[in-house]
Scaffold this motif. Structure first.
Motif, PDB file in Angstrom:
ATOM      1  N   LEU A   1       0.816  -1.393  -0.057  1.00 32.23           N
ATOM      2  CA  LEU A   1      -0.177   0.061  -0.122  1.00 32.23           C
ATOM      3  C   LEU A   1       1.055   1.219  -0.091  1.00 32.23           C
ATOM      4  N   GLY A   2       1.844   1.440   0.830  1.00 30.93           N
ATOM      5  CA  GLY A   2       2.824   2.437   0.834  1.00 30.93           C
ATOM      6  C   GLY A   2       3.531   2.582  -0.299  1.00 30.93           C
ATOM      7  N   ILE A   3       3.952   1.492  -0.874  1.00 28.63           N
ATOM      8  CA  ILE A   3       4.796   1.645  -2.157  1.00 28.63           C
ATOM      9  C   ILE A   3       3.832   2.002  -3.342  1.00 28.63           C
ATOM     10  N   ALA A   4       2.682   1.467  -3.377  1.00 26.63           N
ATOM     11  CA  ALA A   4       1.857   1.991  -4.464  1.00 26.63           C
ATOM     12  C   ALA A   4       1.390   3.297  -4.145  1.00 26.63           C
ATOM     13  N   ALA A   5       1.211   3.764  -2.966  1.00 23.37           N
ATOM     14  CA  ALA A   5       0.811   5.417  -3.132  1.00 23.37           C
ATOM     15  C   ALA A   5       2.026   6.264  -3.384  1.00 23.37           C
ATOM     16  N   PHE A   6       3.252   5.642  -3.296  1.00 25.05           N
ATOM     17  CA  PHE A   6       4.487   6.579  -3.469  1.00 25.05           C
ATOM     18  C   PHE A   6       4.484   6.479  -5.014  1.00 25.05           C
ATOM     19  N   VAL A   7       4.366   5.326  -5.542  1.00 27.60           N
ATOM     20  CA  VAL A   7       4.472   5.202  -7.178  1.00 27.60           C
ATOM     21  C   VAL A   7       3.372   5.957  -7.780  1.00 27.60           C
TER      22      VAL A   7
ATOM     23  N   LEU B   1      -3.462   4.442 -12.923  1.00 28.51           N
ATOM     24  CA  LEU B   1      -3.676   3.540 -11.848  1.00 28.51           C
ATOM     25  C   LEU B   1      -3.131   1.999 -12.176  1.00 28.51           C
ATOM     26  N   LYS B   2      -3.762   1.726 -13.471  1.00 29.07           N
ATOM     27  CA  LYS B   2      -3.123   0.247 -13.999  1.00 29.07           C
ATOM     28  C   LYS B   2      -1.850   0.159 -14.231  1.00 29.07           C
ATOM     29  N   LEU B   3      -1.111   1.168 -14.630  1.00 28.80           N
ATOM     30  CA  LEU B   3       0.544   1.392 -14.653  1.00 28.80           C
ATOM     31  C   LEU B   3       1.077   0.990 -13.015  1.00 28.80           C
ATOM     32  N   THR B   4       0.421   1.746 -12.380  1.00 25.70           N
ATOM     33  CA  THR B   4       0.848   1.496 -11.010  1.00 25.70           C
ATOM     34  C   THR B   4       0.684   0.122 -10.506  1.00 25.70           C
TER      35      THR B   4
ATOM     36  N   PHE C   1     -12.958   3.438 -12.349  1.00 27.51           N
ATOM     37  CA  PHE C   1     -13.476   3.981 -11.111  1.00 27.51           C
ATOM     38  C   PHE C   1     -12.874   4.004  -9.961  1.00 27.51           C
ATOM     39  N   GLY C   2     -11.838   3.211  -9.822  1.00 26.37           N
ATOM     40  CA  GLY C   2     -10.812   3.310  -8.607  1.00 26.37           C
ATOM     41  C   GLY C   2      -9.914   4.645  -8.599  1.00 26.37           C
TER      42      GLY C   2
END
Length: 126
Positions: free
Chosen positions: A33-39, A75-78, A95-96
């Motif tokens: 979650l943290g890495i995804a938020a950063f990326v 978002l999909k690239l992330t 939607f996300g």
């Protein structure tokens, strides 16, 4: 620096809320979650403007609605870059991304430019 940390935490919280609402968006743990938020923050800062510039004619024809598709692509690239963060399908991504934007906006209403929490006082009308 504390402001950037607060923004990162708000993005992570908005991302977590989105995983709770959208069935096609999953995260396996706090690290992912943290890495995804950063990326996601990096992609929004560097990749998204390039995509918006490349899709400007389509965006003009659709009166800006294609921006939702661009946000879904980011978002999909992330999800493709971050292990443990998964987005299934086009509609889940779009939607996300809309929900992440809404949640981030609502959370950031209470945070000022320096990253400090602001309290909203409501005066009683007599």
């Amino acid at each position: 620096m504390p402001g950037a940390l607060i923004r990162w935490l708000t993005t992570a919280f908005a991302l977590w809320l989105t995983t709770q609402v959208v069935g096609g968006v999953y995260v396996t743990g706090l690290a992912a979650l943290g890495i995804a938020a950063f990326v996601l923050g990096l992609f929004n800062a560097f990749v998204r403007p390039v995509l918006l510039l490349l899709t400007l004619p389509i965006n003009l024809v659709t009166l800006g609605l294609f921006t939702f598709v661009v946000n879904g692509i980011v978002l999909k690239l992330t999800s493709l870059v971050v292990p443990g963060f998964v987005v299934h399908g086009f509609f889940s991504a779009v939607f996300g991304s809309i929900l992440i934007s809404i949640f981030s906006f609502l959370i950031n209403l209470f945070i000022n430019d320096r990253g400090q929490v602001e309290y909203i006082y409501v005066d009683r009308v007599r």
